[in-house]
Design a protein around this motif. Structure first.
Motif, mmCIF file in Angstrom:
data_model
loop_
_atom_site.group_PDB
_atom_site.id
_atom_site.type_symbol
_atom_site.label_atom_id
_atom_site.label_comp_id
_atom_site.label_asym_id
_atom_site.label_seq_id
_atom_site.Cartn_x
_atom_site.Cartn_y
_atom_site.Cartn_z
ATOM 1 N N PHE A 60 6.624 5.871 0.258
ATOM 2 C CA PHE A 60 7.917 5.236 0.535
ATOM 3 C C PHE A 60 7.726 3.789 1.002
ATOM 4 O O PHE A 60 8.423 2.875 0.530
ATOM 5 C CB PHE A 60 8.652 6.049 1.602
ATOM 6 C CG PHE A 60 9.920 5.406 2.091
ATOM 7 C CD1 PHE A 60 11.076 5.468 1.329
ATOM 8 C CD2 PHE A 60 9.956 4.754 3.310
ATOM 9 C CE1 PHE A 60 12.245 4.870 1.774
ATOM 10 C CE2 PHE A 60 11.119 4.159 3.759
ATOM 11 C CZ PHE A 60 12.271 4.220 2.997
ATOM 12 N N CYS A 61 6.768 3.569 1.894
ATOM 13 C CA CYS A 61 6.512 2.211 2.402
ATOM 14 C C CYS A 61 5.990 1.290 1.295
ATOM 15 O O CYS A 61 6.373 0.115 1.223
ATOM 16 C CB CYS A 61 5.514 2.268 3.555
ATOM 17 S SG CYS A 61 6.149 3.081 5.037
ATOM 18 N N LEU A 62 5.128 1.808 0.431
ATOM 19 C CA LEU A 62 4.620 1.004 -0.677
ATOM 20 C C LEU A 62 5.746 0.603 -1.620
ATOM 21 O O LEU A 62 5.796 -0.534 -2.104
ATOM 22 C CB LEU A 62 3.540 1.779 -1.444
ATOM 23 C CG LEU A 62 2.224 2.049 -0.708
ATOM 24 C CD1 LEU A 62 1.273 2.844 -1.587
ATOM 25 C CD2 LEU A 62 1.567 0.760 -0.256
ATOM 26 N N GLY A 63 6.658 1.536 -1.890
ATOM 27 C CA GLY A 63 7.799 1.217 -2.743
ATOM 28 C C GLY A 63 8.690 0.152 -2.134
ATOM 29 O O GLY A 63 9.138 -0.770 -2.825
ATOM 30 N N CYS A 64 8.934 0.251 -0.824
ATOM 31 C CA CYS A 64 9.754 -0.761 -0.131
ATOM 32 C C CYS A 64 9.073 -2.125 -0.150
ATOM 33 O O CYS A 64 9.732 -3.160 -0.375
ATOM 34 C CB CYS A 64 10.023 -0.327 1.310
ATOM 35 S SG CYS A 64 11.103 1.111 1.467
ATOM 36 N N PHE A 65 7.763 -2.153 0.078
ATOM 37 C CA PHE A 65 7.029 -3.422 0.084
ATOM 38 C C PHE A 65 7.056 -4.065 -1.299
ATOM 39 O O PHE A 65 7.298 -5.274 -1.427
ATOM 40 C CB PHE A 65 5.584 -3.184 0.522
ATOM 41 C CG PHE A 65 4.731 -4.423 0.485
ATOM 42 C CD1 PHE A 65 4.821 -5.377 1.480
ATOM 43 C CD2 PHE A 65 3.840 -4.638 -0.567
ATOM 44 C CE1 PHE A 65 4.042 -6.527 1.442
ATOM 45 C CE2 PHE A 65 3.065 -5.784 -0.617
ATOM 46 C CZ PHE A 65 3.164 -6.730 0.398
ATOM 47 N N LEU A 66 6.834 -3.271 -2.343
ATOM 48 C CA LEU A 66 6.837 -3.805 -3.702
ATOM 49 C C LEU A 66 8.220 -4.327 -4.083
ATOM 50 O O LEU A 66 8.334 -5.402 -4.704
ATOM 51 C CB LEU A 66 6.388 -2.726 -4.689
ATOM 52 C CG LEU A 66 6.320 -3.133 -6.166
ATOM 53 C CD1 LEU A 66 5.378 -4.312 -6.360
ATOM 54 C CD2 LEU A 66 5.889 -1.949 -7.025
ATOM 55 N N LYS A 67 9.255 -3.628 -3.690
ATOM 56 C CA LYS A 67 10.614 -4.079 -4.005
ATOM 57 C C LYS A 67 10.927 -5.377 -3.278
ATOM 58 O O LYS A 67 11.578 -6.282 -3.832
ATOM 59 C CB LYS A 67 11.628 -3.000 -3.625
ATOM 60 C CG LYS A 67 13.032 -3.284 -4.131
ATOM 61 C CD LYS A 67 13.922 -2.080 -4.000
ATOM 62 C CE LYS A 67 15.288 -2.339 -4.637
ATOM 63 N NZ LYS A 67 16.151 -1.133 -4.599
ATOM 64 N N THR A 68 10.455 -5.502 -2.026
ATOM 65 C CA THR A 68 10.668 -6.736 -1.270
ATOM 66 C C THR A 68 9.952 -7.905 -1.926
ATOM 67 O O THR A 68 10.509 -9.010 -2.034
ATOM 68 C CB THR A 68 10.172 -6.555 0.173
ATOM 69 O OG1 THR A 68 10.854 -5.453 0.777
ATOM 70 C CG2 THR A 68 10.428 -7.812 0.997
ATOM 71 N N GLU A 69 8.716 -7.683 -2.375
ATOM 72 C CA GLU A 69 7.956 -8.743 -3.028
ATOM 73 C C GLU A 69 8.610 -9.178 -4.345
ATOM 74 O O GLU A 69 8.614 -10.363 -4.678
ATOM 75 C CB GLU A 69 6.524 -8.268 -3.292
ATOM 76 C CG GLU A 69 5.647 -8.234 -2.062
ATOM 77 C CD GLU A 69 5.422 -9.627 -1.493
ATOM 78 O OE1 GLU A 69 4.812 -10.460 -2.178
ATOM 79 O OE2 GLU A 69 5.888 -9.878 -0.368
#
Length: 357
Positions: A35-44
């Protein structure tokens, strides 16, 4: 035909439940990481949405976010099931819950695998999006007074300095667009008039690049104007001398950055997927080995556990059968409602057309 049958003595069932409890908490942590990786990638991706042409690439982080949230819920319930597994009075209450639980778990675990595949397969889409987005970003670089493009110059400058790149494909992309605004050009000078007249579209084109293309590690002061004119600079040879500007294009730099992120994330999520599959398989063994104890007074006897009681096709149809029956029932009810409405309309019409006696 029972598939992957294993015998479970009492001690082995206890160890299976205890190990599965610990494994489920690890898988819950893996779901949180996904979940955190998905949020980070979407933010980037959103940080540089101005240099991207479409949003199809967002399917990767969105899939990881959904799969990560689902994994946390799935594995949390798995820990609760393990706690009640060896209690003959508490485990039967999970019996009706386990069938839909496995359906949801398989669906979201498959979704996690799809996210891994997409993280490797979206390179072409990402490259096409960056190609068009960066081209438009360079074209609108000078439009600092145009609503909606006021920060385009700032975005491109920060991008080129951060990723040490210049232009879309390379620095020569700046030669093909007018990146200096008309408000900063003196149209009374001969040089400006000649350059505008020499261009079919009436643009002011120069063999120069913005300051953000300058390489700070170069020992020579930055040559950002008249880059191809050897006589305009002392001891300078454009063809042979190493340029003191960034020569790599921003599309390549961004593509490498994002694909590096997605490939790394894909490897992590793949590990979580394997862990999740292990949890589901172990939970299935625990469930089937405990169901064999139903109706027995001695709960310490040896039982057998398995993954599938029937073939894969028969198991799939068994799970789909209630859904198909529900859909068929809805269709029948809709047909009955329409038939009744049609009959009521017919009788009303007949009554209205019957002559009075």
């Amino acid at each position: 035909m029972v598939w992957a049958k294993v015998k479970f003595p009492f001690e082995k069932r206890v160890k299976l439940a205890q190990g599965l409890w610990l494994l489920s908490w690890l898988a819950t942590l893996g779901g949180a990481i996904t979940f955190c990786l998905g949020c980070f990638l979407k933010t980037e991706l959103r940080r540089r949405a101005e240099v991207m042409d479409n949003t199809e690439i967002y399917i990767v982080p969105n899939t990881l976010i959904i799969a990560g949230m689902a994994a946390m819920g799935i594995n949390y319930f798995a820990t609760r099931i393990c706690q009640d597994a060896l209690d003959a009075t508490r485990f039967p209450r999970w019996k009706t819950f386990l069938k839909p639980y496995f359906c949801c778990s398989i669906f979201f675990t498959t979704l996690m695998l799809i996210g891994v595949i997409l993280s490797y397969a979206m390179k072409g889409t990402l490259e096409g999006s960056l190609k068009v987005g960066l081209k438009n970003g360079i074209r609108f670089y000078k439009d600092t007074d145009t609503p909606g493009r006021c920060f385009q110059k700032q975005t491109i400058d920060r991008l080129q300095m951060e990723f040490q790149c210049c232009g879309n494909n390379d620095y020569k992309d700046w030669f093909e667009v007018q990146w200096i605004s008309n408000r900063y050009l003196d149209f009374s000078t001969k040089e400006v008039k000649d350059r505008i007249k020499s261009n079919v579209d009436g643009r002011y084109l120069v063999d120069g690049v913005p300051f953000s293309c300058c390489n700070p590690s170069s020992p020579r002061p930055c040559i950002q104007y008249k880059i191809t004119n050897n006589s305009a600079h002392y001891n300078y040879e454009h063809q042979t001398e190493e340029l003191n500007i960034f020569i790599h294009g921003c599309r390549e730099a961004l593509l490498n950055y994002y694909m590096g992120l997605m490939n790394s994330f894909g490897a992590v999520v793949l590990s979580v997927f394997v862990l999740q599959c292990t949890v589901l398989a172990s939970l299935r063994y625990l469930q089937t080995s405990l169901e064999a104890l139903v109706g027995q007074e001695n709960t310490e006897v040896e039982t057998e556990g398995y993954l599938l009681e029937k073939s894969i096709s028969e198991t799939i149809m068994e799970y789909l059968d209630p859904v198909l029956k529900l859909m068929l029932l809805n269709q029948v009810e809709d047909g009955q409602v329409k038939a009744e409405a049609g009959a009521a309309g017919t009788s009303g019409t007949a009554g209205a057309t019957t002559p009075a006696t």
